[in-house]
Scaffold this motif. Structure first.
Motif, PDB file in Angstrom:
ATOM      1  N   SER A  80       0.908  -1.393   0.191  1.00 18.31           N
ATOM      2  CA  SER A  80       0.162   0.118   0.164  1.00 18.31           C
ATOM      3  C   SER A  80       0.894   1.680  -0.302  1.00 18.31           C
ATOM      4  O   SER A  80       1.929   1.213   1.085  1.00 18.31           O
ATOM      5  N   THR A  81       0.531   2.404  -0.860  1.00 20.28           N
ATOM      6  CA  THR A  81       1.029   3.735  -0.698  1.00 20.28           C
ATOM      7  C   THR A  81       0.857   4.520   0.206  1.00 20.28           C
ATOM      8  O   THR A  81       0.539   4.488   1.447  1.00 20.28           O
ATOM      9  N   ASP A  82       2.382   4.690   0.700  1.00 16.37           N
ATOM     10  CA  ASP A  82       2.867   5.755   2.193  1.00 16.37           C
ATOM     11  C   ASP A  82       2.661   7.072   2.003  1.00 16.37           C
ATOM     12  O   ASP A  82       3.886   7.221   1.342  1.00 16.37           O
ATOM     13  N   LEU A  83       1.866   7.054   2.631  1.00 16.62           N
ATOM     14  CA  LEU A  83       1.420   8.990   2.258  1.00 16.62           C
ATOM     15  C   LEU A  83       3.128   9.789   2.794  1.00 16.62           C
ATOM     16  O   LEU A  83       3.376  10.646   1.926  1.00 16.62           O
ATOM     17  N   ALA A  84       2.806   9.250   3.481  1.00 19.60           N
ATOM     18  CA  ALA A  84       5.092  10.261   4.474  1.00 19.60           C
ATOM     19  C   ALA A  84       6.014   9.814   2.624  1.00 19.60           C
ATOM     20  O   ALA A  84       7.107  11.094   3.423  1.00 19.60           O
ATOM     21  N   GLU A  85       6.176   8.600   2.728  1.00 13.60           N
ATOM     22  CA  GLU A  85       7.353   8.953   1.948  1.00 13.60           C
ATOM     23  C   GLU A  85       6.886   9.629   0.057  1.00 13.60           C
ATOM     24  O   GLU A  85       7.546   9.515  -0.220  1.00 13.60           O
ATOM     25  N   LEU A  86       5.673   9.660   0.227  1.00 15.43           N
ATOM     26  CA  LEU A  86       5.772  10.585  -1.233  1.00 15.43           C
ATOM     27  C   LEU A  86       5.618  11.822  -0.750  1.00 15.43           C
ATOM     28  O   LEU A  86       5.988  12.367  -1.994  1.00 15.43           O
ATOM     29  N   ARG A  87       5.106  12.109   0.102  1.00 13.62           N
ATOM     30  CA  ARG A  87       5.705  13.471   0.539  1.00 13.62           C
ATOM     31  C   ARG A  87       7.004  13.613   0.579  1.00 13.62           C
ATOM     32  O   ARG A  87       7.640  14.631   0.652  1.00 13.62           O
ATOM     33  N   ALA A  88       7.708  13.261   1.523  1.00 14.63           N
ATOM     34  CA  ALA A  88       8.604  13.005   1.417  1.00 14.63           C
ATOM     35  C   ALA A  88      10.258  13.296  -0.143  1.00 14.63           C
ATOM     36  O   ALA A  88      11.286  13.892   0.049  1.00 14.63           O
TER      37      ALA A  88
END
Length: 322
Positions: A80-88
């Motif tokens: 599942s996509t990690d929102l925190a990773e996308l923002r980073a």
């Protein structure tokens, strides 16, 4: 790169960061607060997608691929996509536009060097590797064909001037997922490829600007007065990579303070936004299709997940005409 590696790379959405909008700030005083980028979702006509939308589309696409593969007797694994990773990732991409962020320089120095080692494989990638290793050569070949279609099939070819050509399969579970998610897959593929290839021409336009060159020269003069002789921030970053952490932090802070004092990054952001508008004016169809097709897919998925009695599996909501 193996074919399965290529397939997985294609399946991941092209998650590109968007240009920043210039905000008013004082650039004459090192103590002034650093300008803050306007959130992507708040900018009309932006060519990026909010992290939440990117995650929604990416997870839906992977779920569709998983279910398609299961119908053909194969497993497909995804995280599942990690929102925190996308923002980073977005913050890292935007870093070059915010080199006047003094508090960040104090915390992080120049940050990760360009070309830093890639992240380690994810749990899903390790599961896939183990799964494929357990298949016979014939079954592994069948898995790849189920995912990406038969060799020799027609492919969607999108040529971007000055960048290159990207090919998309027209059969297999990858293509089926995109068709169900976006409806007009070929139009979406062209728009997505163009929008996510915009960074090179945009950056080239910025770097050729006399205003950019003058702002960088002012920055160089400022850091020179502090005893650091660099012509560009890249030179300073390269030097910092050879220093102890406290020295690297000190150098990063000095260059960030000069950047804010002379307005180098402020100029960069303004030029970047202008160059992005110029790009969209040269490619109005692709820009409009990118916004519309992604927005429509996200709206369908959101409507499906909020419907009364919904059983969570948003990816299974078909696009119109599928």
């Amino acid at each position: 790169m193996t074919r399965s590696d290529t397939a997985r790379a294609l399946i991941l959405l092209l998650l590109a960061a968007a240009p920043l909008v210039v905000t008013a700030s004082a650039c004459s005083s090192p103590s002034a607060p650093a300008p803050a980028p306007v959130p992507a979702a708040a900018r009309p006509g932006a060519l990026d997608l909010p992290a939440e939308t990117r995650a929604l589309l990416a997870d839906a696409e992977r779920a569709l691929v998983r279910d398609c593969m299961a119908r053909q007797g194969f497993s497909f694994f995804y995280d599942s996509t990690d929102l925190a990773e996308l923002r980073a990732e977005a913050a890292a991409t935007n870093r070059e536009l915010t080199l006047d962020d003094v508090p960040r320089a104090r915390r992080e120095g120049f940050g990760p060097a360009p070309g830093a080692p890639a992240r380690s494989s994810s749990p899903a990638e390790r599961q896939e590797q183990a799964y494929l290793a357990g298949l016979s050569p014939q079954r592994r070949n069948a898995w790849e064909k189920a995912l990406m279609g038969q060799p020799g099939q027609r492919r969607i070819k999108v040529s971007v001037p000055g960048v290159g050509t990207m090919e998309h399969p027209t059969a297999g579970c990858f293509a089926e997922a995109r068709i169900r998610l976006f409806g007009d897959y070929e139009r979406w593929a062209r728009a997505d490829t163009f929008v996510n290839a915009r960074f090179r021409p945009v950056d080239e336009e910025v770097k050729k600007s006399p205003d950019y060159k003058e702002a960088t020269a002012r920055w160089s003069t400022c850091v020179g007065a502090r005893g650091h002789h660099f012509t560009t921030p890249d030179n300073a970053r390269a030097r910092a990579s050879t220093l102890q952490r406290d020295q690297a932090i000190s150098l990063a802070v000095a260059t960030a303070e000069c950047d804010r004092q002379v307005g180098r990054s402020k100029t960069h952001r303004s030029l970047y936004e202008q160059a992005t508008r110029h790009w969209a004016e040269r490619h109005p169809t692709e820009a409009a299709d990118f916004r519309r097709l992604n927005a429509e897919a996200a709206a369908r998925l959101t409507a499906a997940t909020t419907a009364p009695g919904h059983v969570p599996d948003p990816a299974m909501t078909p696009a119109p005409g599928s």
